[in-house]
Design a protein around this motif. Structure first.
Motif, mmCIF file in Angstrom:
data_model
loop_
_atom_site.group_PDB
_atom_site.id
_atom_site.type_symbol
_atom_site.label_atom_id
_atom_site.label_comp_id
_atom_site.label_asym_id
_atom_site.label_seq_id
_atom_site.Cartn_x
_atom_site.Cartn_y
_atom_site.Cartn_z
ATOM 1 N N VAL A 1 1.735 -20.329 25.692
ATOM 2 C CA VAL A 1 2.735 -19.295 25.411
ATOM 3 C C VAL A 1 3.159 -19.392 23.947
ATOM 4 N N ALA A 2 3.283 -18.233 23.303
ATOM 5 C CA ALA A 2 3.810 -18.173 21.939
ATOM 6 C C ALA A 2 5.062 -17.312 21.924
ATOM 7 N N VAL A 3 6.129 -17.830 21.316
ATOM 8 C CA VAL A 3 7.326 -17.036 21.039
ATOM 9 C C VAL A 3 7.283 -16.676 19.563
ATOM 10 N N VAL A 4 7.338 -15.391 19.251
ATOM 11 C CA VAL A 4 7.308 -14.930 17.858
ATOM 12 C C VAL A 4 8.743 -14.628 17.434
ATOM 13 N N GLY B 1 14.960 -15.964 19.519
ATOM 14 C CA GLY B 1 13.667 -16.614 19.651
ATOM 15 C C GLY B 1 13.791 -18.071 20.062
ATOM 16 N N LEU B 2 14.672 -18.830 19.398
ATOM 17 C CA LEU B 2 14.820 -20.251 19.714
ATOM 18 C C LEU B 2 15.392 -20.459 21.102
ATOM 19 N N SER B 3 16.403 -19.664 21.475
ATOM 20 C CA SER B 3 17.005 -19.864 22.796
ATOM 21 C C SER B 3 16.054 -19.436 23.905
ATOM 22 N N CYS C 1 3.508 -25.828 30.417
ATOM 23 C CA CYS C 1 2.830 -24.812 29.598
ATOM 24 C C CYS C 1 2.982 -25.151 28.111
ATOM 25 N N PRO C 2 1.885 -25.299 27.371
ATOM 26 C CA PRO C 2 1.991 -25.507 25.918
ATOM 27 C C PRO C 2 2.711 -24.314 25.273
ATOM 28 N N LEU C 3 3.698 -24.614 24.447
ATOM 29 C CA LEU C 3 4.555 -23.562 23.893
ATOM 30 C C LEU C 3 4.681 -23.738 22.388
ATOM 31 N N SER C 4 4.548 -22.634 21.663
ATOM 32 C CA SER C 4 4.722 -22.633 20.205
ATOM 33 C C SER C 4 5.714 -21.552 19.811
ATOM 34 N N ASN D 1 7.945 -11.548 22.267
ATOM 35 C CA ASN D 1 8.330 -10.907 21.012
ATOM 36 C C ASN D 1 9.846 -10.960 20.836
ATOM 37 N N CYS D 2 10.312 -11.867 19.959
ATOM 38 C CA CYS D 2 11.743 -12.014 19.655
ATOM 39 C C CYS D 2 11.955 -11.816 18.154
ATOM 40 N N THR D 3 11.371 -10.758 17.605
ATOM 41 C CA THR D 3 11.351 -10.593 16.148
ATOM 42 C C THR D 3 12.536 -9.805 15.600
#
Length: 341
Positions: free
Chosen positions: A6-9, A15-17, A29-32, A181-183
Motif C-alpha cells: 500500500v502507498a499513501v501519497v 496523509g500521515l494520520s 501489509c508493507p506500507l509507504s 490519495n491524500c494530496t
C-alpha cells in the motif's frame, strides 16, 4: 497471495494520520508514504489545530459528527497520556462570541466537546461588542510537533517515508497494489478535481504567555488560540488564491481584529507570519475508485478536501479511508483466489 503493498501519497496531516490508521489495522501489509514535502513544509504545519468543526455542506451532519467524535476521543486520550507534550496536544477552555445569537444556538458538536454552555452575563462583559456566546473546553493541537509525532509512530510501525513527487497515480502500479490519495490541494492537478479549490489562510504566531483561554468570533474569521509555546491569531479565507507569500496588509488586519477582541495582545511580541492553502470542496472526498488501463487495474482510495476543518475530523476520516482500503485488500484477495481456481 503475498500481503498487498500500500502507498499513501501525501504527508500532511491527513496523509500521515491515514497511514498510521492503515499500519495499525493491517500490520502485515508493507506500507509507504510518498510525498514531495514533509513537515515543516505542509499545509498542516500552518493550521491552528483547534477542534471546533467546520461544516461541509455536501456531507451529512451525522457523518461529520462521527468523524469529529472519533477525532476528539483519539486526541483526548493522547492529552491524558505521558505523550501529550511531545505530541503537542492539550485541553483549552474559552469562548465563541456572537453579535447576535446564531440560528443554531446548540451546534451538532456541542455534546462532544466538554462542558458546553451559554456564556454568562459576567463572561460577556469582557466582550462589549458581542451579545451572546458559548463557553466550552476543547482540544488544541500544536501542529508541527503533532506531525513529527505521527512520523515517529509510523517509523516505529515499520512504515517507509519517502520523498517522491508523484505526477500520476498510475505510475505507482508497478510497485504497489493499493494507492491512497491524500494530496490535499495537489489533488486538483493530480486527479483533475475541478471542484477542489485552494482557500488561502494567513495566521500570526505571537508570544503572549498570559493568554490561557481561546476566543473565537463566531460571526467571522477572527480567533485567538493559545498553544503550548505561542498564541495563534487568525485569520483569513481567500478562495482561489494560490499565493504563499505573506501579505503585510492582511497581517495588520488580523492583528487589529484580534486586539479588538483581546486588547492585551497589544503587548504581544515576536510576531511570525504563516501562510497555507486549505484544500476546499463542498464535501470531503472519501471514495474508492478503480483505475484501469489496457486491461490492468489499480484500486485507489481518495481522502482529501478537508478545507479549514481538517484537524477536527482527521482521525475520523482516516478510519473511514482505512475501512475502504480494507475493502480493496479483500477484493484483491478475492480476485487472487478466483485466479487460482
Amino acid at each position: 497471495m503475498a500481503a498487498p503493498k500500500v502507498a499513501v501519497v501525501g504527508a500532511g496531516l491527513v496523509g500521515l494520520s491515514t497511514a498510521l490508521c492503515i499500519s495499525e489495522a493491517f500490520p502485515s501489509c508493507p506500507l509507504s508514504v510518498l510525498a514531495e514535502q514533509f513537515s515543516p513544509n505542509t499545509t498542516g504545519d500552518v493550521a491552528a489545530g483547534m477542534l471546533i468543526p467546520h461544516t461541509y455542506p455536501g456531507t451529512p451532519i451525522h457523518v461529520q459528527k462521527q468523524w469529529f467524535k472519533e477525532t476528539f476521543a483519539y486526541l483526548f486520550a493522547i492529552s491524558n497520556s505521558a505523550e501529550a507534550s511531545e505530541a503537542g496536544i492539550h485541553l483549552v477552555s474559552g469562548w465563541q462570541v456572537f453579535k447576535t445569537p446564531p440560528k443554531d444556538e446548540v451546534p451538532f458538536w456541542s455534546d462532544v466537546v466538554l462542558g458546553f454552555r451559554p456564556m454568562s452575563a459576567a463572561e460577556l462583559q469582557k466582550f462589549p461588542q458581542h451579545r451572546w456566546g458559548q463557553a466550552f473546553t476543547t482540544l488544541k493541537c500544536d501542529c508541527p510537533p503533532y506531525l513529527l509525532w505521527l512520523e515517529r509512530r509510523l517509523r516505529a510501525n515499520g512504515v517507509q517515508l519517502r520523498t517522491s513527487k508523484v505526477a500520476d497515480l498510475w505510475e505507482l502500479r508497478s510497485e504497489y497494489d493499493v494507492v491512497v490519495n491524500c494530496t490535499g490541494v495537489g489533488a486538483q492537478q493530480l486527479v483533475g478535481d475541478r471542484e477542489l479549490l485552494p482557500t488561502r489562510g494567513q495566521v500570526l504566531q505571537v508570544h503572549a504567555p498570559w493568554l490561557k483561554h481561546f476566543i473565537r468570533d463566531g460571526d467571522g474569521s477572527t480567533y485567538i488560540y493559545p498553544g503550548i509555546h505561542s498564541v495563534t491569531l487568525g485569520g483569513s479565507r481567500e478562495k482561489g488564491s494560490w499565493s504563499l507569500s505573506p501579505d503585510p496588509a492582511t497581517t495588520r488586519d488580523i492583528f487589529s481584529r484580534c486586539c479588538s477582541l483581546e486588547p492585551s495582545l497589544q503587548r504581544a511580541e515576536g510576531v511570525r507570519v504563516k501562510v497555507g492553502l486549505r484544500p476546499s470542496r463542498s464535501a470531503v472526498r472519501l471514495q474508492r475508485e478503480v483505475l484501469s488501463r489496457g486491461g490492468a487495474e489499480l484500486p485507489v482510495v481518495h481522502n482529501y478536501g478537508h478545507g479549514a476543518g481538517g484537524f477536527s475530523v482527521h482521525r475520523g476520516t482516516a478510519k473511514e479511508a482505512t475501512r475502504l482500503v480494507g475493502e480493496c485488500i479483500a477484493a484483491l484477495r478475492g480476485s487472487s483466489c478466483r485466479a487460482k481456481l
